[in-house]
Design an enzyme around this catalytic site. Structure first.
Site, PDB file in Angstrom:
ATOM      1  N   GLY A  69      -4.831  -1.592 -42.111  1.00 33.67           N
ATOM      2  CA  GLY A  69      -4.321  -1.927 -40.775  1.00 33.67           C
ATOM      3  C   GLY A  69      -2.888  -2.419 -40.846  1.00 33.67           C
ATOM      4  N   PHE A  70      -2.375  -2.817 -39.713  1.00 29.92           N
ATOM      5  CA  PHE A  70      -0.982  -3.254 -39.640  1.00 29.92           C
ATOM      6  C   PHE A  70      -0.726  -4.481 -40.515  1.00 29.92           C
ATOM      7  CE2 PHE A  70       1.602  -6.270 -36.895  1.00 29.92           C
ATOM      8  CZ  PHE A  70       2.791  -6.014 -37.569  1.00 29.92           C
ATOM      9  N   ILE A  71      -1.386  -5.593 -40.233  1.00 25.79           N
ATOM     10  CA  ILE A  71      -1.151  -6.807 -41.033  1.00 25.79           C
ATOM     11  C   ILE A  71      -1.716  -6.613 -42.440  1.00 25.79           C
ATOM     12  CG2 ILE A  71      -1.511  -9.307 -41.210  1.00 25.79           C
ATOM     13  CD1 ILE A  71      -1.904  -9.360 -38.158  1.00 25.79           C
ATOM     14  N   ASP A  96     -11.716  -0.382 -45.667  1.00 31.90           N
ATOM     15  CA  ASP A  96     -11.267  -0.104 -44.295  1.00 31.90           C
ATOM     16  C   ASP A  96     -12.015   1.148 -43.810  1.00 31.90           C
ATOM     17  OD1 ASP A  96      -8.197  -0.847 -42.809  1.00 31.90           O
ATOM     18  OD2 ASP A  96      -9.576   0.628 -41.971  1.00 31.90           O
ATOM     19  N   GLY A 129      -7.090   1.204 -38.655  1.00 26.30           N
ATOM     20  CA  GLY A 129      -6.097   1.344 -39.727  1.00 26.30           C
ATOM     21  C   GLY A 129      -5.778   2.805 -40.001  1.00 26.30           C
ATOM     22  N   LEU A 163      -9.777  -9.145 -42.819  1.00 29.71           N
ATOM     23  CA  LEU A 163      -8.960  -8.803 -41.645  1.00 29.71           C
ATOM     24  C   LEU A 163      -9.586  -7.686 -40.814  1.00 29.71           C
ATOM     25  CD1 LEU A 163      -6.917 -10.354 -43.526  1.00 29.71           C
ATOM     26  CD2 LEU A 163      -5.133  -8.970 -42.518  1.00 29.71           C
ATOM     27  N   ALA A 166      -9.494 -13.822 -40.751  1.00 32.91           N
ATOM     28  CA  ALA A 166      -8.441 -13.650 -39.733  1.00 32.91           C
ATOM     29  C   ALA A 166      -9.023 -13.868 -38.343  1.00 32.91           C
ATOM     30  CB  ALA A 166      -7.852 -12.245 -39.829  1.00 32.91           C
ATOM     31  N   TYR A 177     -13.164 -10.458 -26.909  1.00 33.24           N
ATOM     32  CA  TYR A 177     -12.468 -10.563 -28.203  1.00 33.24           C
ATOM     33  C   TYR A 177     -12.345 -12.027 -28.628  1.00 33.24           C
ATOM     34  CZ  TYR A 177      -8.734 -10.286 -31.665  1.00 33.24           C
ATOM     35  OH  TYR A 177      -7.988 -10.412 -32.808  1.00 33.24           O
ATOM     36  N   LYS A 221     -14.044 -13.804 -31.940  1.00 33.05           N
ATOM     37  CA  LYS A 221     -13.262 -14.488 -32.973  1.00 33.05           C
ATOM     38  C   LYS A 221     -13.643 -15.972 -33.076  1.00 33.05           C
ATOM     39  CE  LYS A 221     -11.097 -11.363 -35.006  1.00 33.05           C
ATOM     40  NZ  LYS A 221     -11.317 -11.200 -36.459  1.00 33.05           N
TER      41      LYS A 221
END
Ligand code: UDP
Length: 323
Positions: free
Chosen positions: A10-12, A31, A36, A76, A117, A149, A153
């Site tokens: 993914g991005f991070i 992943d 991603g 993540l 995360a 969301y 989390k």
């Protein structure tokens, strides 16, 4: 160390993987490529210390194999980004909660430290700003899909804190609007990705609402530094950390900043939230972190200014971005 990064494509995640490899660690990525992209790992694809496993973190056999020989985990993998959450709140809850539950259980069984995360979205509409980690939270009703969301989390965070009480070394990072190269137009860094895309195409920048809502944006290399410290420092265990930049900016001001950075004099077009997201959408009107806990316990502070970070992101966007 041997490190597992779930969501590492993914991005991070991909930035975290690059940093771990350059620090001399051995890294396994798990992943499912739902959010991603393998292209995110292009820069390290042939690195001898990287192994990529494609699979769902909720699948027990996959997860167990991925945990083999690992000494620390960064979890993540999640459904992220307002558009994805609104498209499928049920999947958001399932992936985010079941995934974290399984990862925590697997780490607890093996006594492996883990960093989970989370997101500044858990502050919801906010009680006070800048928001600190132990503050009360104010979320909207379950009839509004957006909050699925935040709740997912938040439950992840409760699971983490519960396992910490049972002796697991676990920390939580709450990201505040991370951006940078490889930003995902459907996921993290949505607004910056959209504005850059629009600027590149010479189209108007779409500001939602009146643009007076605020956010604070943290550049991805800073977010990675904060994550590493939270995952690797024993003192972080049992704690939640805001990983954000303390500079607050309205979305309208961000649009103006992006016009300057990109040098594209595109107009700004205001769209109402109901036009974009349909009726009943709720916005988080403000979001800015109190960063003192991360500074004191982790010695962490974001360093990259918004202008610098936007410059670097734009450089990547206009030269490397593949749709
Ligand atoms: N936003 C906007 N135009 C866009 C995309 C997003 O004005 O094209 C706004 C959005 O309403 C929010 C902010 O930018 O106020 C950040 O949105 P994003 O979805 O990136 O993240 P959020 O912080 O809301 O989770």
């Amino acid at each position: 160390m041997r490190v597992l990064v779930t969501g590492g494509a993914g991005f991070i995640g991909s930035h975290l993987v690059e940093r771990l490899l350059s620090d001399g660690h051995w890294v396994r990525v798990l992943d499912d490529l739902s959010g991603g992209r393998l292209e995110n790992l292009d820069g390290v694809r042939n690195h001898p210390c990287l192994q990529v496993v494609i699979g769902d973190v909720r699948d027990l056999a996959t997860l167990q194999a991925a945990m083999e020989g690992v000494e620390v985990v960064f979890h993540l993998a999640a459904v992220v980004g307002v558009p994805r959450v609104l498209a499928d709140p049920l999947r958001t809850i399932r992936v985010n909660v079941e995934g974290t539950e399984r990862v925590l259980e697997a780490c607890a069984e093996r006594g492996i430290p883990v960093c989970i995360a989370s997101s500044s979205e858990v502050y919801g509409k906010g009680v006070r700003w800048p928001a600190a980690e132990e503050d009360d939270l104010r979320l909207g009703s379950p009839t509004v899909s957006r909050w699925a969301y935040a709740v997912s989390k938040l439950l992840d965070e409760h699971l983490a804190m519960s396992w910490a009480r049972r002796g697991l070394r676990v920390s939580v990072v709450r990201y505040f609007n991370v951006y940078g190269p490889r930003v995902d137009p459907q996921g993290y860094g949505y607004v910056i990705a959209r504005f850059m895309d629009q600027a590149l195409r010479g189209e108007p920048l779409t500001v939602y609402g009146d643009g007076r809502q605020t956010r604070s944006f943290i550049y991805v290399s800073d977010a990675v530094e904060g994550t590493l410290r939270a995952g690797l420092l024993p003192a972080a265990s049992g704690h939640i950390f805001n990983i954000g930049h303390p500079e607050e900016i309205s979305i309208l001001a961000l649009a103006e900043r992006i016009r300057v950075v990109t040098g594209r004099q595109v107009p700004i077009r205001f769209l109402s939230f109901s036009e974009v997201y349909g009726p009943g959408f709720e916005e988080a009107p403000r979001r800015v972190p109190d960063v003192s806990k991360a500074r004191v316990l982790l010695g962490f502070e974001a360093r990259v200014t918004l202008d610098e970070g936007l410059q670097r992101t734009w450089e990547w966007w206009r030269t490397c971005r593949r749709v």
